[in-house]
Scaffold this motif. Sequence first.
Motif, PDB file in Angstrom:
ATOM      1  N   GLN A 282      46.879  37.726  41.394  1.00  0.00           N
ATOM      2  CA  GLN A 282      47.935  36.750  41.114  1.00  0.00           C
ATOM      3  C   GLN A 282      48.488  36.145  42.401  1.00  0.00           C
ATOM      4  OE1 GLN A 282      51.191  38.298  38.848  1.00  0.00           O
ATOM      5  NE2 GLN A 282      52.268  36.325  38.744  1.00  0.00           N
ATOM      6  N   THR A 283      48.734  36.977  43.426  1.00  0.00           N
ATOM      7  CA  THR A 283      49.262  36.447  44.694  1.00  0.00           C
ATOM      8  C   THR A 283      48.235  35.579  45.409  1.00  0.00           C
ATOM      9  OG1 THR A 283      48.552  38.465  45.850  1.00  0.00           O
ATOM     10  CG2 THR A 283      50.796  38.436  44.972  1.00  0.00           C
ATOM     11  N   LEU A 284      46.929  35.917  45.204  1.00  0.00           N
ATOM     12  CA  LEU A 284      45.872  35.103  45.807  1.00  0.00           C
ATOM     13  C   LEU A 284      45.854  33.711  45.189  1.00  0.00           C
ATOM     14  CD1 LEU A 284      43.400  34.870  47.693  1.00  0.00           C
ATOM     15  CD2 LEU A 284      42.019  35.819  45.840  1.00  0.00           C
ATOM     16  N   ILE A 285      45.992  33.619  43.867  1.00  0.00           N
ATOM     17  CA  ILE A 285      46.025  32.315  43.193  1.00  0.00           C
ATOM     18  C   ILE A 285      47.240  31.517  43.668  1.00  0.00           C
ATOM     19  CG2 ILE A 285      46.282  31.182  40.957  1.00  0.00           C
ATOM     20  CD1 ILE A 285      44.737  33.522  39.722  1.00  0.00           C
ATOM     21  N   ALA A 286      48.364  32.228  43.793  1.00  0.00           N
ATOM     22  CA  ALA A 286      49.584  31.536  44.271  1.00  0.00           C
ATOM     23  C   ALA A 286      49.399  31.017  45.686  1.00  0.00           C
ATOM     24  CB  ALA A 286      50.771  32.501  44.199  1.00  0.00           C
ATOM     25  N   SER A 287      48.738  31.773  46.574  1.00  0.00           N
ATOM     26  CA  SER A 287      48.513  31.337  47.964  1.00  0.00           C
ATOM     27  C   SER A 287      47.619  30.113  48.003  1.00  0.00           C
ATOM     28  CB  SER A 287      47.876  32.470  48.773  1.00  0.00           C
ATOM     29  OG  SER A 287      48.724  33.593  48.831  1.00  0.00           O
ATOM     30  N   VAL A 288      46.558  30.100  47.183  1.00  0.00           N
ATOM     31  CA  VAL A 288      45.666  28.937  47.132  1.00  0.00           C
ATOM     32  C   VAL A 288      46.424  27.733  46.602  1.00  0.00           C
ATOM     33  CG1 VAL A 288      43.602  27.988  46.030  1.00  0.00           C
ATOM     34  CG2 VAL A 288      43.571  30.313  46.955  1.00  0.00           C
ATOM     35  N   LYS A 289      47.261  27.970  45.592  1.00  0.00           N
ATOM     36  CA  LYS A 289      48.017  26.880  44.992  1.00  0.00           C
ATOM     37  C   LYS A 289      48.975  26.282  46.013  1.00  0.00           C
ATOM     38  CE  LYS A 289      50.677  25.825  40.824  1.00  0.00           C
ATOM     39  NZ  LYS A 289      51.285  26.399  39.595  1.00  0.00           N
ATOM     40  N   GLU A 290      49.522  27.143  46.897  1.00  0.00           N
ATOM     41  CA  GLU A 290      50.455  26.670  47.937  1.00  0.00           C
ATOM     42  C   GLU A 290      49.707  26.168  49.165  1.00  0.00           C
ATOM     43  OE1 GLU A 290      52.891  29.990  48.673  1.00  0.00           O
ATOM     44  OE2 GLU A 290      53.871  29.965  46.689  1.00  0.00           O
ATOM     45  N   GLY A 291      48.381  26.358  49.223  1.00  0.00           N
ATOM     46  CA  GLY A 291      47.564  25.871  50.339  1.00  0.00           C
ATOM     47  C   GLY A 291      47.528  26.798  51.535  1.00  0.00           C
ATOM     48  N   ASP A 292      48.027  28.036  51.405  1.00  0.00           N
ATOM     49  CA  ASP A 292      48.022  28.999  52.508  1.00  0.00           C
ATOM     50  C   ASP A 292      46.709  29.786  52.472  1.00  0.00           C
ATOM     51  OD1 ASP A 292      48.551  30.696  54.537  1.00  0.00           O
ATOM     52  OD2 ASP A 292      50.360  31.596  53.653  1.00  0.00           O
ATOM     53  N   LYS A 293      45.639  29.186  52.996  1.00  0.00           N
ATOM     54  CA  LYS A 293      44.320  29.803  52.922  1.00  0.00           C
ATOM     55  C   LYS A 293      44.188  31.009  53.855  1.00  0.00           C
ATOM     56  CE  LYS A 293      41.539  26.045  51.112  1.00  0.00           C
ATOM     57  NZ  LYS A 293      40.248  25.316  51.221  1.00  0.00           N
ATOM     58  N   THR A1146      31.900  38.118  48.721  1.00  0.00           N
ATOM     59  CA  THR A1146      31.374  36.882  49.327  1.00  0.00           C
ATOM     60  C   THR A1146      31.753  35.677  48.486  1.00  0.00           C
ATOM     61  OG1 THR A1146      29.496  38.137  50.197  1.00  0.00           O
ATOM     62  CG2 THR A1146      29.301  35.738  50.168  1.00  0.00           C
ATOM     63  N   GLY A1147      31.655  35.811  47.175  1.00  0.00           N
ATOM     64  CA  GLY A1147      32.017  34.715  46.276  1.00  0.00           C
ATOM     65  C   GLY A1147      33.480  34.349  46.389  1.00  0.00           C
ATOM     66  N   ILE A1148      34.349  35.340  46.528  1.00  0.00           N
ATOM     67  CA  ILE A1148      35.782  35.062  46.669  1.00  0.00           C
ATOM     68  C   ILE A1148      36.043  34.260  47.949  1.00  0.00           C
ATOM     69  CG2 ILE A1148      38.043  36.127  47.068  1.00  0.00           C
ATOM     70  CD1 ILE A1148      37.218  38.379  45.194  1.00  0.00           C
ATOM     71  N   PHE A1149      35.412  34.678  49.047  1.00  0.00           N
ATOM     72  CA  PHE A1149      35.591  33.929  50.299  1.00  0.00           C
ATOM     73  C   PHE A1149      35.068  32.501  50.159  1.00  0.00           C
ATOM     74  CE2 PHE A1149      36.162  38.096  52.275  1.00  0.00           C
ATOM     75  CZ  PHE A1149      37.162  37.824  53.175  1.00  0.00           C
ATOM     76  N   LEU A1150      33.962  32.315  49.452  1.00  0.00           N
ATOM     77  CA  LEU A1150      33.389  30.983  49.285  1.00  0.00           C
ATOM     78  C   LEU A1150      34.302  30.081  48.454  1.00  0.00           C
ATOM     79  CD1 LEU A1150      29.584  31.704  48.754  1.00  0.00           C
ATOM     80  CD2 LEU A1150      30.642  30.471  50.661  1.00  0.00           C
ATOM     81  N   ILE A1151      34.830  30.584  47.364  1.00  0.00           N
ATOM     82  CA  ILE A1151      35.667  29.718  46.515  1.00  0.00           C
ATOM     83  C   ILE A1151      37.001  29.434  47.176  1.00  0.00           C
ATOM     84  CG2 ILE A1151      34.544  30.488  44.385  1.00  0.00           C
ATOM     85  CD1 ILE A1151      36.984  32.228  43.812  1.00  0.00           C
ATOM     86  N   ILE A1152      37.490  30.385  48.018  1.00  0.00           N
ATOM     87  CA  ILE A1152      38.717  30.088  48.778  1.00  0.00           C
ATOM     88  C   ILE A1152      38.462  28.931  49.739  1.00  0.00           C
ATOM     89  CG2 ILE A1152      40.317  30.964  50.533  1.00  0.00           C
ATOM     90  CD1 ILE A1152      40.075  33.710  49.246  1.00  0.00           C
ATOM     91  N   ALA A1153      37.296  28.957  50.354  1.00  0.00           N
ATOM     92  CA  ALA A1153      36.972  27.926  51.351  1.00  0.00           C
ATOM     93  C   ALA A1153      36.582  26.611  50.723  1.00  0.00           C
ATOM     94  CB  ALA A1153      35.835  28.426  52.250  1.00  0.00           C
ATOM     95  N   MET A1154      35.987  26.603  49.543  1.00  0.00           N
ATOM     96  CA  MET A1154      35.372  25.398  48.991  1.00  0.00           C
ATOM     97  C   MET A1154      36.179  24.734  47.877  1.00  0.00           C
ATOM     98  SD  MET A1154      32.579  25.097  50.727  1.00  0.00           S
ATOM     99  CE  MET A1154      31.451  26.040  51.734  1.00  0.00           C
ATOM    100  N   ILE A1155      36.893  25.491  47.067  1.00  0.00           N
ATOM    101  CA  ILE A1155      37.557  24.921  45.890  1.00  0.00           C
ATOM    102  C   ILE A1155      39.016  24.657  46.206  1.00  0.00           C
ATOM    103  CG2 ILE A1155      38.199  25.331  43.482  1.00  0.00           C
ATOM    104  CD1 ILE A1155      35.720  26.978  43.131  1.00  0.00           C
TER     105      ILE A1155
END
Length: 1533
Positions: A282-293, A1146-1155
Amino acid sequence: MKNKDNLSQFAKKSAFAKTDQIIDGTINEDEPQDIDNKAVTQRMQIEFTNIQDEKKKEDLSDDDSPSNNIDFISIYRNEMVNIEKSLPPSQPSEQIDEHDQENQYMISKDTTYQKQENQGNFKQLPQTSQFTSVEHTQRTEQGLLEIFKNKFNKIVPEPQTPESSQKRQEFQTNTIYQNYSILSQIFLIHIFNYMRAAQKLIKQQNIKLNLDHLPKQDEDDTIQPNFQKAKRLFNLKISEQLTSFQLFKLFFFQDNKWLTLKIVILAMSETYSRFVMSILTQTLIASVKEGDKQYAFIQAMILGVLSLIALISKHYQLYIINNFSTKMRMILTNFVFDRILELKAYQIHELNMGKIMNLVSGDINAIEFQLNFVYALAIIPGSIIFASVILWLRFDGPIGLIAIVICILIYPLQVFIQKQVQRVLTRAKQKQDNRITSQNQLIEGIRLIKMYVWEKAFSDKIEQLRKEEVMCYFKIHFLNLIDRSFNYSVHIWGSFVFLLIIYFNDIYIDVSSIIGTIQLMSMIKYYCVFQVSYAFQAFMTLNVIFQRVVQIITSNSSLSEKKRHILTSIENGSVIRKSNTINLKGKEQQANLIKKQSSMIKRAPYVTMSEVGLRWKARSFPVLSDLNMEVFPGQLIGLIGRVGSGKTTLLSGILEELPQIDGEFSIKKNINIAFVEQDPFIYTGTVRDNILFGKKFEHELYRKVMQVSCLDQDVLSFQDGDKTQIGEKGANLSGGQRARLSLARALYSLADLYLFDDPLSAVDAKVARKIFTYGIKEFIFKFQPQYKQEQHNKYHEQFQLSIPAVILSTHQIQFALECDHVIILDKGTIINQGTYKQVKESLALFNSTIVEPVKKQLIRKQTRLATLLNKQSERIEKKEIIQLFSREDQNQTDADWNTYKRYFQFWTPVFMIIIIIGQNVATEIINNYYYRAMALYDETNRQANTLLFTNAGLLVLAAYCNNIIKYFLNIVGVLTSNNQIHNSMLNRLIRAPISYFDTNPSGRLINRFSTDLSLADNQIQQIITDIFEQGSQFLVSLVTIAILQPFFAFPLVFTIMMTIIIFIITRQVVSQLKVCDLIQRSPLFDQFKVCLYGITQIRINCNQEWIREQFFTLCNQSMQANLIFSYSQRCFGFYIDIFGQFTNITGIFLIIAMIEDPTLFSQALLLLSTFNTQAGTLRQFMAFDSIMNSVNRMFEICDIEIEAQLNKPIDNELTVIGWPENGKIEFENVEMQYRINMPLILKGMSFIIEGTEKVGVVGRTGAGKSSIIQTLLRITEISPNGSIFIDNQDIREIGLAKLRQEVAIIPQVPFLFRATIRQNLDPLNIFDDSKIWKVLKETGLVDYVLQLPKQLQSEVQPELFSIGQKQLICLSRVLLNKKKILILDEATANVDMATDAFIQNTIKDKFSDCTIITIAHRLNTIADYDKILVLEEGKVLECGHPYELLVTNTKTSIGIDKESVFAMMAIQTGVKNGQAIYDLAKKAYLKKILKNQYKRAETMLQSPNRLKQDSFTQSIFESDSQQQPINPKNIEQ
């Protein structure tokens, strides 16, 4: 953590082991030792120093040598097997004059006997003469040292080829734990390295893994320390209060509490790591939503670490559980085995053998699978608390706990369902017990079932039992279907209901909360619902198993034992049992006489009975009552009585094998008893194993026993001598050989009291006379005391002379009359007893023609047999022994593509599999649409959200209905396929040739119908469901993520390639290890059967420890095979998960970087969290592959070669013409061997039996008498060169069913199965009750059946019937279904002469127009037959009318005067009985001549009458042509 040394439990050092080290100079002086062991070591050092010093003293006599203080003979006898090759050839026995026979002992190769001046005083021989000639050659100081250096207390290993020894050196140098640190073992590196080495070996040498390729067993992994520890914790000998709950405490708490705590901590570590990962999601989704990669990448790294911790915790936990479950399975098996060793035969029969066998082979094996889930119950509270805290924080209050409440509401449903499952499972086990019992009866009685053509009756009965069992399993799986349908989709419908409540209560939620909640619900589904459901199911299953184990362990079938007050008499050292029974006045006088006689004789009796009553069931009517008798040392007692009079019951009473004994009954304490049964127990091993039966090999005694039991000639005829393997229950021996082998075992035991239950009836007259004279009279009363005296003199031991006693139950009166004391039983009591003169008047009850003892027969001793036997032994040592039983691993193949294809072809219809796969894919698509719909939630658009929840509701409903249908189809497919495989196995097995049963132990066959089939019934359905669901989930997630993020394809391809490589490398190893595991279970089951059937012999021979040590060895082999398989399977799962986790992170790192889109990111992250199901899919597929090895083993039964056709077109034609019309039988050059690698049994046999002839077949045991029946009924096929014709019809051209239906038979070993009296007589239900009652009246069984509570519908307990009664039932069968050809295979051997005469008269009356072939040892039975065939070594030695074979001149002879084999056999029955045989034969011969002359005269008289009749008839026809037709009325007038 295990980091073990090389010593196993078996390798613990004893005093002798330390002595070995002294000799080799390997003991360290500084090594700490026990005080006792130090003393032994010092003493042995002094003794060996003395031995070396004495080498310099040539004038020291042998008697004064200090070496006599050492037990060299004991050492030598333990080494006899090793040095037997070097023994010099045996010298022939010296001939003894017959007049010195009473006072002289035979001088053989190994011993010297001296004349006795006084029977009670034995002259002590000089020390030098106490050793045999072989011992003299070995008795040098250096030789003795060499002998002592050998580890004589160890079993001599079988010869190994260089190749096998190389394998052992490679794989058994260390245990699997050695040289590995704790960290290495946590990461399962030790298992991986072993698997890699095994794969390399398979690839290089193209071999199958077996026991030789397993690592050395660690001491903690052996059964001995674990079983002793468990037994010490709870004393099972006094276990009447034992419950299944106490077994739970025993295994999960008490000394195992730290193990349980360790497993629970590891489970918590895994579970709580997953819950923390849910928070981070949940906190990871919130960080992506806020743009804090950057912060998102840190959280992803933490996710990776937590997932690794969870992964290691999970697999290491299961690794420990695998070890513990194997030990628990073996401990429970040994608890049952230990209890069986404490029971008596009648108690085992009361428990139901099928239940015991099914418990060991099926139920206990389920523990390995179920134990993985039990510990999940311990993590429920923590998981619920963890989830509650997360939901409370996520939704800022108690509203979040609604999700937990929704899940908790499922628990009562789960408990209710599993209680119902437990109830149905108990009923299913009972059905399975009955099926296993019936299948065991089928396998044991297969010969007679084929002879009687009862295959259909048995197959129908077993298929019906299996159908009932399958219905129970269907109910169980259906109940689990309901449970699983809620559990599997709880994260869908649970999250939907929870979010719906939140939405309509206007509580703020966003996409991250929704996705986090769905993921948390997935965690709750797995750890709080799914695992809990499995835990409840496992708990209930274990409870059923424990209850069934407790029933065996606490089965105090001997409650009546407690009712018998046990008093110990110190004066005579005996145990006296008393009960409060009222003495009948009419019997008091005889009882007082017995007591008076006992007081007058100084010797204490071995057995005393006063007013004793014997019952086969507690509180039932006594079988024998008012018994008064005593058995004194030195007595030879003859026990006679008619069939069913209670002879066997009396012997069973002395053995204390009856549930209730009333009256005063005492047996002298610490006496050794030997027992020879009517139906001998044969140990599955070699001839030597059967004779020794756990005792040490003594060459001199062994050879003597072989001689007096007349086994030496048989052993000479065996291809491998006394190392010839014997099939189950002596399948490859004749009836006489089985009896004599059992007799040899009894004689070898040198018992104080011998109980012989009619062993002489199974052998011919000549052999019976030899056994009685030399085996009973000479060996027991002369040789045995002398031999015991000499043995104790060798050891300088004090010895109190004990003279043995014998009770000989027999139907051959001539032997009973030569006994010191005769007891006559009739109508349930002793009607007379005393010397021959005292009981002479009562003998008319049995046979009025024989009322005098047989004059002593002079029997020539065979002097060359000892030499021949030793030469044979030398020859056999140099050749490879032919194995009777085929090795299971030689025919076992791994499951391959064809196995899967064949299995799924049994699914009806086959396209059901495609439908199920399609439904699983549809379920995952529906779930993904649900995730997509919930990810589109917009907190600002309520109208769209309402439509969203409506669509989501429809998706939830569709998913649930789809799950119900796919589960139901899966259950139907699995159970129908399993049932069809079972029926195919059964039908194929029942049609298999007899040679298949001879070469495959019954335990191996039953194992297919119990262990393998149970695995298929219980596990395949669940595993296939998991494979389909997880596989579909992986494929759908894979496609969806690849669409969302194409770059994900790179790590995905790498992961898939690595998992495929690992799967290919490890699959073959895991599969072969599973096969090895399954193979090692069959010997356990075989040993259980040996114990069940031979418990009486094991008990009276005090062989419990010997048989237990054998069982321990088999347990250790099975444990090691099972552990290595479980470890390898766990190792595969661990490394598959590692690579899957790599892809996930690896997939998590990729989607953080790409999506960038938070919605797409949320959906991709949710899919990634479930993506690792590919590892679970492969793990379950590996488990399925292992179970398919069990299915493949069942297919082996389906593929066995079968007999010839049961039915052929010619059968109908033969039925129409009434074949066989006359019953003529013709053998032309018949040759037969039981198997290809075996010698010929029938060697060109040719003879003709005319229709309606009565033919007797006689010959020495093993001459081929019973083999004639085997060939006539095509139980065993003959060679192509010979032919057998019945009424000029070659039997090869006839269907087996037709052939066997037209031949009636009363077999040598009568067979009754557990069913009603009616079903035993007419299993095909052809005849009505009136016909059955008529037959029972003709055979004299009607009174017995009328006394039964349900009469014809009464259940038969075969063990309560004597052999004679069983033969009368078999006679009833042939009378009920009369045929033109009747075969009697020693049918009257076990009945008294009066009953024999009754049976013979019945047969002659009812089958007067039939061809009768009688195999008989009792010559009186066949003396009046039309023809006698005398067989010798598979050939017809003599053939003719019995009178023609007895006399040289049929016109002038007045007695037996012909030098024929048959004449000698008649003479050896005794002068008076021989005269009776002569009179019967002469009378029959004269009757035959008169009959032939009458026919000839009748023919001559009829000839002129026919001429007159023909001319008169011709004139009538001529007048008819000229006149009008004659009116019949006018003729009458």
